[in-house]
Design a protein around this motif. Structure first.
Motif, PDB file in Angstrom:
ATOM      1  N   ALA A 187      -0.617   4.910   0.155  1.00 46.44           N
ATOM      2  CA  ALA A 187      -1.102   5.514   1.461  1.00 46.44           C
ATOM      3  C   ALA A 187      -0.089   6.541   1.974  1.00 46.44           C
ATOM      4  O   ALA A 187      -0.500   7.415   2.501  1.00 46.44           O
ATOM      5  CB  ALA A 187      -1.574   4.317   2.313  1.00 46.44           C
ATOM      6  N   GLY A 195       0.904  -1.088   0.088  1.00 46.98           N
ATOM      7  CA  GLY A 195       0.080  -0.188  -0.201  1.00 46.98           C
ATOM      8  C   GLY A 195       0.692   1.160  -0.175  1.00 46.98           C
ATOM      9  O   GLY A 195       0.589   2.184   0.725  1.00 46.98           O
ATOM     10  N   THR A 250       2.559  -3.693  10.250  1.00 45.51           N
ATOM     11  CA  THR A 250       1.614  -2.821   9.656  1.00 45.51           C
ATOM     12  C   THR A 250       1.723  -1.320  10.212  1.00 45.51           C
ATOM     13  O   THR A 250       1.739  -0.231   9.712  1.00 45.51           O
ATOM     14  CB  THR A 250       0.029  -3.195   9.594  1.00 45.51           C
ATOM     15  OG1 THR A 250       0.258  -4.525   8.857  1.00 45.51           O
ATOM     16  CG2 THR A 250      -0.793  -2.281   9.138  1.00 45.51           C
ATOM     17  N   THR A 296      -3.717  -1.196  -0.815  1.00 42.00           N
ATOM     18  CA  THR A 296      -3.127  -2.652  -0.981  1.00 42.00           C
ATOM     19  C   THR A 296      -3.617  -3.216  -2.174  1.00 42.00           C
ATOM     20  O   THR A 296      -5.042  -3.454  -2.384  1.00 42.00           O
ATOM     21  CB  THR A 296      -3.048  -3.506   0.170  1.00 42.00           C
ATOM     22  OG1 THR A 296      -4.520  -3.599   0.712  1.00 42.00           O
ATOM     23  CG2 THR A 296      -2.188  -2.851   1.304  1.00 42.00           C
ATOM     24  N   LEU A 328      -4.846   1.185   4.777  1.00 34.53           N
ATOM     25  CA  LEU A 328      -3.979   0.656   3.733  1.00 34.53           C
ATOM     26  C   LEU A 328      -5.074   0.138   2.704  1.00 34.53           C
ATOM     27  O   LEU A 328      -4.495  -0.343   1.702  1.00 34.53           O
ATOM     28  CB  LEU A 328      -2.964  -0.161   4.297  1.00 34.53           C
ATOM     29  CG  LEU A 328      -1.964   0.160   5.147  1.00 34.53           C
ATOM     30  CD1 LEU A 328      -0.770  -0.988   5.554  1.00 34.53           C
ATOM     31  CD2 LEU A 328      -1.090   1.215   4.784  1.00 34.53           C
ATOM     32  N   THR A 367       1.908   6.919   7.202  1.00 35.50           N
ATOM     33  CA  THR A 367       0.733   7.601   6.275  1.00 35.50           C
ATOM     34  C   THR A 367       0.147   8.767   7.140  1.00 35.50           C
ATOM     35  O   THR A 367       0.115   9.808   6.502  1.00 35.50           O
ATOM     36  CB  THR A 367      -0.360   6.577   6.448  1.00 35.50           C
ATOM     37  OG1 THR A 367       0.253   5.406   5.665  1.00 35.50           O
ATOM     38  CG2 THR A 367      -1.479   7.066   5.508  1.00 35.50           C
TER      39      THR A 367
END
Ligand code: PBG
Length: 326
Positions: free
Chosen positions: A91, A88, A142, A124, A120, A149
C-alpha cells in the motif's frame, strides 16, 4: 369545491417537466472507480460486476481514453498488489501498483482528476483494513501506515486521497503527514459515514480484499445507526476532511440528507459494488429497464444532497446524459 391546485398541470408535457425538474445528474458529478494490477495486456472481467475489469497498467491507460472522452472528470483508483503481507507494505511502496498507476495517469492525462483509495485491506494477507494483533485490528499503529500510504500517493501525483479504512483518527493523521511532507494543498475526501455493509461483496471479489477471518464490524459502522454517522462525520471534519463520502448510497439516502443539512460541505455518495451488481443482474434477466433504473438511482442521490457520485455506472450514465441532451 372547485379544485384550484392541480399538480398535474406541471407534468403535462416533457417541456414543462424539464423546466421544473429540481435535480440533475451531470457528467461532471461522476467519479469512476477502477481496479488496477501489475502485468501486461490483462483485462480480467469481474464476474459479479459485468462491465467492470481488473486492468493491467497498459490496459488501464487504454481504458482511460473512454473515461476522458466521456467527459468524466475523475477516477478513484484501487490497486491489486503483486503480493500481500501482514502489514500491507504494497500500500505504501513508492513503486506499488497505485503509485505507478497515478504516475502513468498523470503522464497521459494530466488534467484527469486522480483520487486514490487509502486503505490496507487489498494489501494485507488477512484482508483487514489495519494491523492485526491477537485477531484484533489495532487502531493507532495502523494510522502511521495509512498516513504513509497517503503521502506516497501524493508523491506519485494524486490530486486527492480518500481514506476508507474507518480507523479512529486517520483523517488527522493523514492531514498531519501530508502537511509535513509539503502537500498542504492535497484535499482529503474521507469515507466518514461508511457502514459495515453486505453491499460490498462484489468489490471484495474485484479487489481480492475479503477478510480472511471475522468481518469489519469492529471498525465500519453498524447499519442501523444514523446519529453515529453524524458523530463520525463531525470528527472527520474536525480532523481536516475537505469532503466526505456516504457509503453505500442507495439504502443510506437519509445519511446523505442529514450530513448535507448538518455540515453543508461537499458530499460524495458511493453507489457501491453490490448496488451495481443487483441492477446488472436484473437488467440481464430483462426484469428492469437498466437505463431508467440507473438514472433514477443516481438522481435520488443528488436529491438526497450528494454533490458527487462515485459509481461503476459512470461510463453508461455519461453516455445516457449526452443522449438526453442531443
Ligand atoms: C476498502 C474499500 C471497500 C470499498 C471501497 N473501499 C471494501 C470494504 O470496505 O470492504 C467498497 C466499494 C464497493 O463495494 O464498491 N476498504
Amino acid at each position: 369545491m372547485p379544485m384550484i391546485r392541480r399538480p398535474r398541470r406541471l407534468r403535462s408535457s416533457e417541456a414543462i417537466r424539464r423546466m421544473v425538474r429540481e435535480h440533475h445528474v451531470r457528467t461532471e458529478d461522476l467519479i469512476y472507480p477502477m481496479f488496477i494490477m501489475f502485468g501486461e495486456k490483462k483485462k480480467i472481467p469481474v464476474s459479479s460486476m459485468p462491465g467492470v475489469y481488473n486492468y493491467s497498467l497498459d490496459e488501464y491507460i487504454v481504458a482511460l481514453k473512454d473515461v476522458v472522452e466521456a467527459g468524466i472528470p475523475a477516477v478513484l483508483l484501487f490497486g491489486l498488489p503483486e503480493s500481500k503481507d501482514e502489514t500491507g507494505t504494497g500500500a505504501y511502496d513508492p513503486h506499488g501498483i497505485i503509485q505507478e498507476a497515478v504516475r502513468l495517469t498523470k503522464k497521459h492525462y494530466p488534467d484527469l482528476y486522480v483520487i486514490t483509495d487509502v486503505c490496507l485491506c487489498e494489501y494485507t494477507d488477512h484482508g483487514h483494513c489495519g494491523v492485526i494483533q491477537d485477531g484484533r485490528v489495532l487502531n493507532d499503529p495502523t494510522l502511521k501506515l495509512l498516513a504513509q500510504t497517503a503521502v506516497s500517493h501524493a508523491e506519485a501525483g494524486a490530486d486527492m486521497v480518500a481514506p476508507s479504512d474507518m480507523m479512529d483518527g486517520r483523517v488527522g493523521a493523514i492531514r498531519e503527514a501530508l502537511d509535513e511532507a509539503g502537500y498542504t494543498d492535497i484535499p482529503i475526501m474521507s469515507y466518514a459515514a461508511k457502514f459495515a455493509s453486505a453491499f460490498y461483496g462484489p468489490f471484495r471479489e474485484a479487489a481480492g480484499s475479503a477478510p480472511q477471518f471475522g468481518d469489519r464490524r469492529t471498525y465500519q459502522m453498524d447499519p442501523p445507526n444514523g446519529n453515529e454517522a453524524m458523530i463520525e462525520t463531525a470528527l472527520d471534519i474536525q480532523e481536516g476532511a475537505d469532503m466526505i463520502i456516504v457509503k453505500p448510497a442507495l439504502a443510506y439516502g437519509d445519511i446523505t440528507y442529514r450530513t448535507k443539512e448538518q455540515f453543508g460541505l461537499p458530499i460524495a455518495a458511493y453507489n457501491v459494488s453490490g448496488e451495481y451488481a443487483m441492477v446488472k443482474a436484473a437488467a440481464e434477466k430483462g426484469w428492469i429497464d437498466e437505463k431508467r433504473v440507473v438514472m433514477e438511482s443516481l438522481v435520488s442521490m443528488k436529491r438526497a444532497g450528494a454533490d458527487l457520485i462515485i459509481t461503476y455506472h459512470a461510463l453508461d450514465a455519461a453516455r445516457w446524459i449526452k443522449e438526453e441532451q442531443s
